[in-house]
Design a protein around this motif. Structure first.
Motif, PDB file in Angstrom:
ATOM      1  N   LEU A  98       9.791   6.242  -5.855  1.00  0.00           N
ATOM      2  CA  LEU A  98      10.108   7.099  -4.691  1.00  0.00           C
ATOM      3  C   LEU A  98      11.345   7.922  -5.106  1.00  0.00           C
ATOM      4  CD1 LEU A  98       9.566   4.613  -1.786  1.00  0.00           C
ATOM      5  CD2 LEU A  98       8.685   6.829  -1.832  1.00  0.00           C
ATOM      6  N   VAL A 142       8.407   9.241   4.633  1.00  0.00           N
ATOM      7  CA  VAL A 142       8.368  10.741   5.336  1.00  0.00           C
ATOM      8  C   VAL A 142       8.964  10.585   6.746  1.00  0.00           C
ATOM      9  CG1 VAL A 142       6.850  12.540   6.395  1.00  0.00           C
ATOM     10  CG2 VAL A 142       6.313  11.599   4.235  1.00  0.00           C
ATOM     11  N   LEU A 143       8.340   9.711   7.639  1.00  0.00           N
ATOM     12  CA  LEU A 143       9.092   9.475   8.872  1.00  0.00           C
ATOM     13  C   LEU A 143      10.558   9.140   8.669  1.00  0.00           C
ATOM     14  CD1 LEU A 143       6.090   7.560  10.456  1.00  0.00           C
ATOM     15  CD2 LEU A 143       6.624  10.103  10.699  1.00  0.00           C
ATOM     16  N   ASN A 156       0.992  -1.133   0.005  1.00  0.00           N
ATOM     17  CA  ASN A 156      -0.025  -0.111   0.051  1.00  0.00           C
ATOM     18  C   ASN A 156       0.899   1.201   0.084  1.00  0.00           C
ATOM     19  OD1 ASN A 156      -1.748   2.086   0.712  1.00  0.00           O
ATOM     20  ND2 ASN A 156      -2.873   1.156   2.197  1.00  0.00           N
ATOM     21  N   PHE A 157       0.747   1.848  -1.241  1.00  0.00           N
ATOM     22  CA  PHE A 157       1.772   2.959  -1.257  1.00  0.00           C
ATOM     23  C   PHE A 157       1.544   4.251  -0.173  1.00  0.00           C
ATOM     24  CE2 PHE A 157       3.560   1.328  -4.984  1.00  0.00           C
ATOM     25  CZ  PHE A 157       4.796   1.592  -5.179  1.00  0.00           C
ATOM     26  N   ALA A 158       0.053   4.165   0.160  1.00  0.00           N
ATOM     27  CA  ALA A 158      -0.146   5.319   1.177  1.00  0.00           C
ATOM     28  C   ALA A 158       0.729   5.219   2.396  1.00  0.00           C
ATOM     29  CB  ALA A 158      -1.555   5.421   1.624  1.00  0.00           C
ATOM     30  N   ILE A 186       4.408   5.695   1.717  1.00  0.00           N
ATOM     31  CA  ILE A 186       5.131   7.227   1.473  1.00  0.00           C
ATOM     32  C   ILE A 186       4.786   7.787   3.157  1.00  0.00           C
ATOM     33  CG2 ILE A 186       3.841   9.473   1.042  1.00  0.00           C
ATOM     34  CD1 ILE A 186       3.092   8.179  -1.431  1.00  0.00           C
ATOM     35  N   THR A 187       4.069   7.456   3.865  1.00  0.00           N
ATOM     36  CA  THR A 187       4.047   7.814   5.240  1.00  0.00           C
ATOM     37  C   THR A 187       5.273   7.351   6.072  1.00  0.00           C
ATOM     38  OG1 THR A 187       1.769   7.530   5.324  1.00  0.00           O
ATOM     39  CG2 THR A 187       2.467   7.942   7.395  1.00  0.00           C
TER      40      THR A 187
END
Lengths: 619, 867, 510
Positions: free
Chosen positions: C288, C229-230, C220-222, C225-226
């Protein structure tokens, strides 16, 4: 050859020597007389030796070029600077003597360069791989253009050192270090044909000059030193970016990394990149020249710098800007250099020659005035380069030397009065010709050289530049206006220089502080004598200089003409291109890195393969 | 003679080196060793140098090849430098000297008059501590002047040209302790430099068109200068009718302004006109013509022998010499000739008018010099080169004599009055004839000569000039075919009449000076009341006999004016003799003209170009001498009446009747003030503006502002560094949010590869990849409804067609973004920019100042090697 | 278990065991100093400093030795992969970290006794931090990565607060600890999310899962991505990129100078090693790495911010130490430019980053070392004023400081210049012209504050009555300076070999 023959052969030198010894009047010391006589005799010998004769040209057909001569010229001062660090700081005379010896050897060695007829192309070339994986090479060579600038450096630096040791009494060790390092950096920058090497020397000069201004300078020295450093560095980092861009493009086109000037000359960048890279290079050089409007570091630096520093700064360092523009901006980006020349010439005239002169006129500090006059003089040099005619370019090179000699002398002279009065405000002076007649005479001579009166060196350079400007095709329909503007600068030069002469030397001697000033000392006269002699030597016998640079300048000019045409013809909006080798004269490309087919792939080669791939240069 | 000829062949005539070297040697020895030599030694050195030089010059004159074609003697010293012409040809500039009849005559004048003045100065300056310096300068001046007249090319001439300016600068400011003298020297040098500027430009143009700077070659190839040059390029303004139609609402004033500044056609002139005008600017600077005459009166601050030698006899005539030397160039341009003549004429009358009421004896002579120089320029301007040059020759004698006479008077006055200004004021003189008879007689003779009394020297030369102006016009045959400007027929006559008026004035003010100086009572006994004893500070002065002074207005005891010693009077007598007889060297009306004969080959071109104005004009030669003689009689007579008979009362009454006009004339028409206000003021203001701009604008923006901005942002950013962890954590949180915001949002971006657009009409658009992105393309031809993973589309575009493509991107957070493209394929009908011929500088040849005919450009683009 | 594995891990093992030995030796040593004594040689530093340096350098030597043997020839070395990867990249960083640590230890040998901090625990802390850093550089798995990170950080937290008596030092340690935990938590949470999305903790596995993702299938790319970010933020904190840099000046200034040095060089290098591993190893594909939407624009923005802000603020500092802290932030910005360039210019750019870290290490150690040398007991040279006239009174120290400063400013022919040149070359090769120009202009701004130090050293005299900093005499510090100085010149004049090594090391990860 019997001694008598020698006497006959060199009678002018002997005569000049005797005459020089007789010149000082009154109870001048034997030392002074001997010194002046020696300088006069040496200069005459120099002129005799350089005199173009058929026989000499024949004899010198087989050049005896010692390949390490240039290495010696560069390395000697730098090694000397390192050696100075190990001399105890209390041993003042050892330090001074060592510096003299190093500079002296450098000067004598540089005279060797004159034994070779400066045919077109490179001489005394020396190439050694430095960082092969990046194509960085230690590549030094000399031609008729850099020849005179190198000689100017080796000629002026000892004089500056000699004069400085008269007035600088503190921290001699650091001074010797800075001076020698500076000398090495300057000579290196004049000789380097590898852009990386050039950049290294270019930046290397900054530090000793920074120290020189900052340590031995005037009241506001720190600000001036930092300003000097940051201005110059700001310009040069952009040049660095452009150099790297060029190298990349070359790599994309040929597959080889190379920082070599000759190899990179073949690259024709896409149009917009050409323009940007031209500006990146030229901005660095314009700052150094300095050209309007990036000139404001110069007056500050000059005013604050000690005499020796000012002399070197004016005489040699500024020439790096003009020289580098001629060599690199015109050599690597002939297209923009050609297209923009009319506009740039306008800037050189309005901003340099006229503006510089007018601002100089309004200065009340003599040193500041001379500094602005440098802006005006270098405007002439740049104009000669922008005009891109053989005469203009020869005039520009000669004017570089001239400016070195006469402005160097002017700074020495200002230093003389500053040492006595610790002020340089013109209003403080007046009627000095009465108390310091010799000083006044020398000042007047140098003034007229600076103004460009025929018979002195300044005239020949300015004349060539002005004539070259009018003949220029690059300047197009504006050549006439440019010529008028440049020639008008001649008037203004007289205005500001005579203003200062009158204020300082003529009129009643009113200020009581000036009533008992002593005339030039032995040391000061000896430092000035060679410069004054050179003023007349160049003024009367400029062909000594012009003949040796002519072929190189013509080569440079022809190449500029041809390559700029090609560059404009072939430049593309999108892709970079490589000019065929036969666009260039073979003597020019001598020493260009050659692709060796049989070469084993270096450890870095697969690196390059990893990065390659895209066939075109991204724009 | 023959032996000499054998010794010095005409092409390597080393005797010229002797002529030049002797004064130079004198200058060097006196300048460097003068203090050790003592005054006698300095005098010997200076006089023998000039004397030897004179003898060598005389030998040169005698050895000149005679005959119809004339000829010259030349000597090349060394190759100075060389230039490259516009064709790439090498143009050598040699240090070379060449002497023909004109320069040989000038050499004689320079060395001869120079010798006399040296002799005179050796006594005049005898008490000056700067004696050796003075003679060094004077010798150096002679060297420079000789270089100027003997030069073989313009560059060497320029050496002499600037050299004399330099020496003049040094000599005017000889007593540099006085601010005024130094200022006058500086003014002279700078004004001369303005002229030099013109000369430099002239050289540039000459080099461009003729490819040489040698006089002989310039004269030979002067025809090349007949190239039209556009000096005002904007010639494409619509014709008047069209313009009116285009701007129907423009009112008259607007129209007038537009037409004033934008001519309908570009303005074209011959290159020769430009050269001529530039050269005339140079000549005007050196020879003190309008508008550059202002330095000469001030130059009188120098010692009087200097004024005689430099500012009367030799240097100031250099401009005339130059115009005569390059006569061929001027003949190619009637406009330039007319400018020379008109400005010469204007200078003649203008300077004469100023001379009318001057009180300073040297100033009177100075303005008279300016006026006479104007006559010379009339001569060369109307094509009477020989006559103009002849006036140079005669003027040298009588003006030198006048100046030296004035010097003798001042010498005598100064001994008594001991103040430079007062001792030169003719109001303090009078009745000197009984004290100094030799001076008086020589002065009188020279006054007759300058006023044009037949048959003295001035009469012949001035009359010749006026006659030529009256009778001839310029029609250079080369120009005649397509003249851009022609010489109006009335011009010559107008010049003639103005010349006659100036001649009248000349006679008037010269005799005014003579009468006020030598006749009547000596007014120096009683110097104006309130006159204070000057400070005894100026030790540099030449004649500071420390006599007693009283500061009341009563008649003072003191030394009487006395006649000068022999060393000073001998030159006066010699010069007076020449002033009487020199005219017979070229007295055309009575056909005694030996000088005319030998000068004639120098100006061969003038024979064709200068023709008589009309049929039968030559018959007017004798009658037209009448006005000239009448001018002399009227001027002299008026002066006699006013100053001898009525003791100057009419001048006083004129002063009362028209005080404004009188003051205006006395203040030299306030031209100096005008220049100060306009030219100097403008340059000064400009310099002030630039200086301020340099400090505040350029340095302010580039250095100070940049530094301030950096410091400002540094300070602002520093305030965030509070030391509180909460703030730090907050900053991190903001950063985290920022990074998150960027990565969570979709970014539609794509690269367009249009390399095949032109050829095949094919474009590939590839969207930038993104994590979990899907794409949808609109307007590609194959419509797509859903998002898919296809990142690339291929689009075909027809020629002339434009396609709009829209890219939609959706990311993992189901957010969408779009990006549009418009792709246009150029149609066949339009030339694409790549197909245009590339612009190569030089192939587009400008028509302006530095234009080159296209055919003359050697192939700029040379695909082969540079060598 | 076999010899190859031991050999492959030998740098790590040598350093670890050396550290243990030293700790034991220190525990049994009689050298204890009460902090009031004036005898500078009596404390444990006199032996431990050299021992630490030798241990760390031994690790470096082992790393170099394996390099020459060739890590790929060591059978069994891959047994512990992906937790600890033995490749040229690891070896390069092992060498670099050991070098930085050893030089810092030498500095400590002079500094601690001089400033009455001579307690033996400092040296084991350095060694074990270095071990953590080496693990960090070698980690190919999120778990070992976190392990290494914490090992390294814990030691450094202690070293920052080493001057127990000083409030500043303690405050610095607490700040560093608080914010460092925050960042570590972000990293850990990011790792957990990645594991949740892809089912992998090893970087290569994550990369593969992301690369092979098809629409509707795969991770799941969501979440990815999260996680990205972290992790990016966590790494940015470690390299102290703006705006995650704010702890840096405080911690650097409060910490004893050898600690500062260690943090500026070793910790930063290790963080960059991790950054390269993660960004290229895990986020190298699947969009990415995209120029439009992936991490490169983020890092580019961070780079610009970092360079510019740090340079602007550094110019306003009154303390040289704090100025050097900001300068180290600015240098992180320059390195980030190289990191961005890795996506286009590949191995060359990565090599430039690694070479830059090498030149940065020697220059920074030198600069801090010279600063240490200039202060003696009771009068630590901290502010510009303290340096006034040093160039005249102590020419050698002044000369050395100038050399390192010029290197940091990037003046040829020093190492710093070449490092910068190489980064610029990489970024121009990658087409990142604006970044290159911003970098170069920033180096002009930075020249201003570096020059200011030289101005004070050479062109100012101390104010009358002001305490004059007396340089200390310490063979250790001098040695460190000589080593660093020689390296600065050698890397500047003959960088070819080291450059090739860096590029080769970089290629190992691709």
């Amino acid at each position: 050859m019997s001694p008598l023959d020698l006497v006959f052969q060199y009678w002018p030198a002997i005569g000049a020597g005797i005459l020089g010894a007789l010149v000082p009047r009154g109870e001048a010391s034997t030392k002074q007389r001997a010194g002046l006589g020696f300088i006069a005799a040496l200069t005459t010998l120099f002129v005799i030796w350089l005199w173009p004769t058929e026989g000499a040209a024949q004899a010198a057909q087989a050049p005896n070029e010692w390949p390490h001569l240039l290495n010696l010229l560069i390395a000697l001062p730098i090694v000397g600077a390192a050696a100075v660090l190990f001399i105890p700081r209390q041993m003042l005379s050892t330090l001074r003597g060592f510096t003299y010896v190093v500079l002296g050897i450098g000067f004598v060695a540089s005279l060797w360069l004159l034994t070779v007829p400066m045919t077109a192309g490179w001489h005394f070339q020396y190439i050694k791989d430095w960082m092969p994986s990046l194509g960085i090479r230690y590549h030094v060579a000399i031609d008729g253009i850099s020849l005179w600038l190198v000689l100017l450096t080796t000629f002026v630096t000892p004089i500056a050192a000699y004069a400085s040791f008269g007035s600088i009494k503190t921290r001699i060790k650091e001074f010797c270090f800075a001076l020698l390092l500076l000398q090495g950096g300057m000579i290196g920058a004049f000789l380097a044909l590898d852009l990386f090497l050039f950049y290294v020397f270019w930046e290397l000069m900054l530090v000793p000059m920074f120290l020189m201004i900052g340590i031995w300078g005037g009241a506001d020295r720190v600000k001036a030193a930092i300003k000097f450093f940051l201005y110059t560095m700001a310009g040069s980092v952009l040049m660095l970016a452009a150099i790297i861009y060029l190298v990349w493009t070359h790599q994309k086109l040929t597959g080889d990394f190379s920082f070599d000037y000759l190899a990179l000359s073949r690259v024709v960048l896409p149009k917009s990149a050409q323009l940007i890279c031209f500006w990146a290079f030229s901005l660095a050089f314009f700052i150094k020249v300095p050209m309007w409007p990036v000139h404001t570091w110069l007056p500050d630096a000059h005013v604050q710098a000690p005499t020796g520093g000012s002399v070197i700064l004016a005489a040699v360092m500024l020439k790096l800007g003009t020289y580098a523009y001629m060599r690199f901006s015109m050599g690597l980006f002939p297209g923009p250099a050609s297209n923009l020349s009319a506009n740039l010439a306008g800037v050189a005239i309005l901003g340099g020659i006229l503006y510089g002169a007018l601002v100089a006129w309004k200065q009340r500090d003599v040193k500041r005035l001379v500094a602005y006059s440098s802006v005006a003089h270098l405007g002439f040099v740049m104009l000669g380069l922008f005009s891109a005619t053989p005469s203009g370019m020869q005039g520009a090179v000669l004017q570089m030397v001239n400016h070195g000699v006469s402005t160097g002398a002017l700074f020495l002279l200002v230093g003389v009065i500053y040492d006595r009065r610790h002020t340089r405000e013109v209003d403080e002076f007046g009627g000095l010709a009465k108390v310091m007649p010799l000083y006044a005479v020398v000042f007047l001579i140098v003034t007229f050289a600076s103004v460009g009166v025929p018979g002195t060196n300044g005239f020949v350079g300015e004349f060539l530049v002005i004539m070259g400007t009018f003949l220029s095709e690059r300047l197009g329909k504006f050549a006439g206006i440019h010529t008028v503007g440049a020639a008008a600068g001649v008037i203004l030069a007289a205005v500001y220089m005579l203003y200062v002469v009158q204020k300082m030397f003529f009129g009643p001697l009113t200020n009581p502080k000036n009533k008992h000033l002593s005339d030039l000392t032995v040391r000061e006269s000896l430092a000035l004598a060679p410069l004054v002699l050179m003023i007349f030597v160049i003024g009367f016998f400029p062909s000594i200089f012009l003949d040796r640079m002519k072929e190189s300048v013509l080569l440079q000019h022809n190449q500029f003409k041809v390559v700029s045409g090609q560059a404009i013809l072939f430049a593309d909006d999108r892709d970079a291109k490589l000019l065929p080798e036969d666009t260039f004269s073979p003597v020019f490309l001598k020493g260009m890195p050659k692709k060796e087919k049989t070469e084993e792939p270096a450890p870095g080669a697969d690196t390059q393969a990893a990065l390659g791939g895209e066939g075109k240069v991204a724009q | 003679m023959e032996a000499l000829k054998a010794q010095f062949p005409a092409t390597n005539f080393t005797l010229l080196a002797v002529v030049l070297a002797l004064p130079l040697l004198g200058a060097f020895v006196n300048g460097v060793f003068g203090k050790r030599l003592g005054k006698a030694g300095v005098r010997l050195m200076a006089l023998s140098a000039l004397g030897g030089s004179f003898i060598a010059a005389l030998a040169t004159f005698l050895l000149l090849p005679k005959g119809e074609g004339g000829g010259s003697l030349s000597w090349t010293a060394w190759r100075w430098f060389s230039l490259n012409g516009r064709m790439g040809q090498t143009i050598p500039i040699d240090v070379a000297f060449s002497v023909d009849a004109m320069s040989a005559t000038m050499m004689l004048v320079v060395t001869g008059v120079g010798f006399l003045i040296h002799l005179y100065s050796s006594e005049y300056m005898v008490k000056d501590p700067g004696y050796h310096r003075f003679f060094a300068y004077l010798n150096l001046f002679c060297f420079a002047m000789l270089t100027l007249v003997m030069a073989d090319n313009m560059a060497v001439l320029f050496v002499g040209w600037e050299g004399v300016g330099l020496c003049s600068y040094l000599l005017i400011g000889f007593w540099f302790g006085d601010e005024k003298n130094a200022t006058a020297g500086k003014k002279a040098f700078i004004v001369n430099r303005i002229g030099d500027f013109g000369l430099l430009v002239a050289m540039a143009i000459l080099l461009y068109y003729t490819g040489t700077l040698r006089f002989s070659e310039i004269n030979a190839s002067a025809r090349n200068l007949l190239d039209p040059v556009t000096i005002w390029p904007f010639g494409n303004l619509p014709l008047e009718g069209q313009w009116d139609a285009a701007n129907p609402n423009a009112n008259g004033l607007y129209k007038a302004i537009v037409h004033l500044f934008l001519p309908e056609k570009g303005v074209q002139v011959y290159a020769s006109t430009l050269v001529g005008l530039a050269m005339f600017l140079g000549a005007a600077g050196k020879s003190a013509q309008i508008p550059l005459y202002v330095w000469l009166p001030d130059a009188m601050a120098g010692p009087t022998p200097v004024s005689a030698l430099i500012h009367a006899a030799t240097m100031v005539t250099a401009g005339v010499y130059l115009v005569a030397r390059t006569s061929a160039v001027f003949l190619m341009s009637p406009a330039a000739m007319a400018t020379v003549a008109v400005l010469g004429c204007a200078t003649a009358i203008f300077a004469a008018s100023i001379g009318l009421f001057q009180h300073d004896l040297k100033k009177v002579l100075a303005y008279s010099t300016v006026s006479q120089l104007g006559f010379m320029f009339i001569g060369v301007g109307v094509g009477a080169f020989a006559a103009g040059f002849f006036h140079v020759f005669t003027h040298a004698f009588f003006k030198a004599c006048l100046f030296l006479g004035a010097g003798s008077v001042i010498h005598a006055m100064h001994a008594r009055i001991h103040d430079t200004d007062k001792s030169q004021d003719i109001r303090n003189m009078g009745g000197l004839k009984k004290f100094m008879p030799i001076t008086r007689w020589t002065f009188l003779i020279s006054c007759f000569a300058i006023a044009g009394a037949p048959p003295l020297a001035g009469f012949w030369s001035k009359d010749e000039i006026l006659w030529r102006a009256f009778s001839t016009k310029i029609v250079a045959p080369e120009v005649a075919r397509d003249p851009l400007w022609t010489w109006p027929s009335w011009l010559g006559q107008a010049i003639y009449w103005v010349g006659v008026v100036s001649a009248t004035m000349t006679a008037f003010y010269m005799f005014r000076a003579y009468f006020l100086t030598f006749h009547g009572e000596f007014r120096g006994w009683k110097i104006v009341a309130g006159w204070k004893e000057p400070k005894h500070g100026h030790d540099d002065h030449g004649h500071d006999d420390h006599h007693d002074h009283h500061d009341d207005g009563t008649p003072l005891e003191g030394p009487k004016p006395h006649e000068s010693p022999l060393a000073m009077t001998l030159p006066l007598m010699v010069l007076a003799v020449f002033a009487v007889f020199a005219g017979f060297l070229m007295a055309e009306p009575i056909h005694v003209e030996p000088l005319g004969h030998i000068l004639s080959p120098v100006f061969t071109r003038a024979h064709d170009a200068v023709v008589l104005r009309g049929e039968g004009v030559e018959k007017l030669m004798w009658p037209m001498m009448g006005p000239g003689v009448a001018a002399f009689l009227a001027g002299t007579g008026a002066a006699m009446v006013v100053y001898l008979n009525k003791g100057g009362a009419p001048e006083e009454s004129f002063k009362k009747a028209a005080p404004g006009l009188y003051r205006l004339i006395y203040d030299k028409w306030r031209i100096d003030e005008l220049y100060d206000a306009v030219v100097v003021g403008m340059v000064d203001a400009l310099a002030d503006i630039f200086t301020a701009a340099d400090k505040w604008l350029i340095d302010g923006v580039l250095a100070k502002l940049t530094a301030a901005i950096v410091a400002f942002f540094g300070t602002v950013l520093r305030t965030f560094q509070t030391g509180r962890v909460q703030v730090y954590g907050a900053a991190m949180a903001i950063g985290l949010a920022g990074v998150g915001f960027f990565l969570v949002r979709p970014h539609a971006d794509a690269t367009v590869d249009d390399s095949k657009l032109r050829s095949a009409g094919e474009v590939v658009i590839s969207a930038a990849p993104g994590p979990g992105y899907t794409y949808r393309w609109e307007g590609t031809g194959t419509e797509q409804k859903d998002f898919s993973a296809a990142r690339e589309v291929r689009i075909n575009v027809n020629p002339g067609e434009t396609k709009d493509v829209k890219l939609h991107v959706r990311n993992a957070f189901a957010q969408e973004a779009t990006h549009s493209f418009a792709i246009t394929r150029p149609g066949r009908g339009f030339p694409s920019s790549a197909a245009q011929p590339p612009l190569v500088p030089g192939t587009v040849v400008p028509a302006g100042g530095g234009s080159i005919p296209a055919k003359d450009i050697p192939g700029l683009i040379n695909p082969r090697g540079a060598q | 278990m076999n010899a190859g594995l031991f050999l492959g891990l030998s740098p790590l093992l040598v350093v670890s065991f050396g550290g243990l030995l030293l700790m034991v030796a220190e525990a049994f040593s009689k050298r204890r100093v009460d902090e009031t004594s004036d005898d500078r040689d009596a404390g444990p530093s006199s032996e431990l400093s050299l021992g630490t340096a030798v241990t760390l350098l031994a690790g470096a030597v082992f790393a170099a030795a394996i390099w020459f043997v060739g890590p790929e020839k060591l059978e069994g070395a891959s047994l512990v992969a992906p937790w600890v990867i033995v490749d040229r990249f690891t070896l390069f960083f092992s060498f670099l970290l050991c070098l930085g640590g050893a030089l810092a230890a030498l500095l400590a040998g002079g500094y601690l006794p001089e400033h009455r901090l001579d307690r033996g625990e400092f040296y084991p802390l350095i060694i074990f931090s270095t071990v953590g850093a080496m693990i960090l550089a070698a980690a190919g798995d999120l778990l070992s990565l976190f392990l290494g990170l914490e090992t390294m950080s814990l030691g450094v937290y202690a070293m920052v607060g080493f001057r127990r008596a000083s409030l500043r030092s303690t405050e610095a340690a607490v700040k560093y600890f608080l914010l460092g935990s925050f960042a570590a938590a972000l990293l850990l949470y990011g790792g957990a999310l990645l594991y949740g999305a892809t089912g992998h903790t090893d970087l290569a596995g994550i990369r593969e899962a992301i690369a092979n993702a098809q629409p509707g299938k795969g991770p799941n790319f969501a979440i990815v991505i999260t996680a990205a970010v972290l992790i990016i933020v966590g790494l940015a904190f470690k390299v102290s990129a703006v705006p995650f840099h704010m702890w840096t000046p405080d911690a650097y200034e409060g910490a004893p100078t050898p600690t500062t040095t260690y943090m500026a060089v070793a910790v930063k290098c290790a963080a960059f090693a991790t950054m390269l591993r993660v960004l290229i190893g895990a986020f190298g594909e699947g969009g990415l790495e995209s120029w439009a939407a992936g991490w490169p624009p983020v890092v580019a923005l961070l780079a610009v911010l970092t360079m510019t802000v740090a340079n602007l603020v550094a110019g306003q500092q009154e303390s040289v130490k704090r100025m050097l802290a900001y300068s180290s932030i600015a240098h992180a910005g320059y390195v980030l430019v190289g990191v961005v360039a890795t996506m286009r210019a590949g191995g060359d750019a990565q090599g430039s980053v690694m070479f830059y870290l090498l030149t940065y290490t020697v220059s920074t150690v030198g600069a801090f070392g010279a600063l240490i040398l200039m202060g003696s007991r009771g009068a630590e040279a901290v502010s510009y004023e303290d340096l006034a006239g040093v160039g005249k009174r102590h020419p050698a120290a002044g000369f050395a400081f100038s050399l390192f400063l010029l290197s940091l400013a990037g003046v040829p022919p020093t190492a710093g210049f070449f490092g910068k040149l190489y980064i610029v070359k990489a970024s121009i090769g990658a087409g990142l012209y604006p970044l290159a120009v911003i970098l170069l202009l920033n180096s002009v701004i930075s020249a201003y504050y570096y020059l200011r130090v030289m101005v004070y050293m050479y062109m100012r005299e101390p104010a009358p009555g002001a305490p004059i900093a007396k340089p200390m005499r310490s063979g250790y510090v001098a040695t460190a300076l000589v080593v660093a100085g020689v390296l600065v010149l050698v890397l500047g004049l003959w960088p070819t070999t080291s450059l090739q090594i860096a590029v080769e090391a970089a290629l190992a990860t691709r």
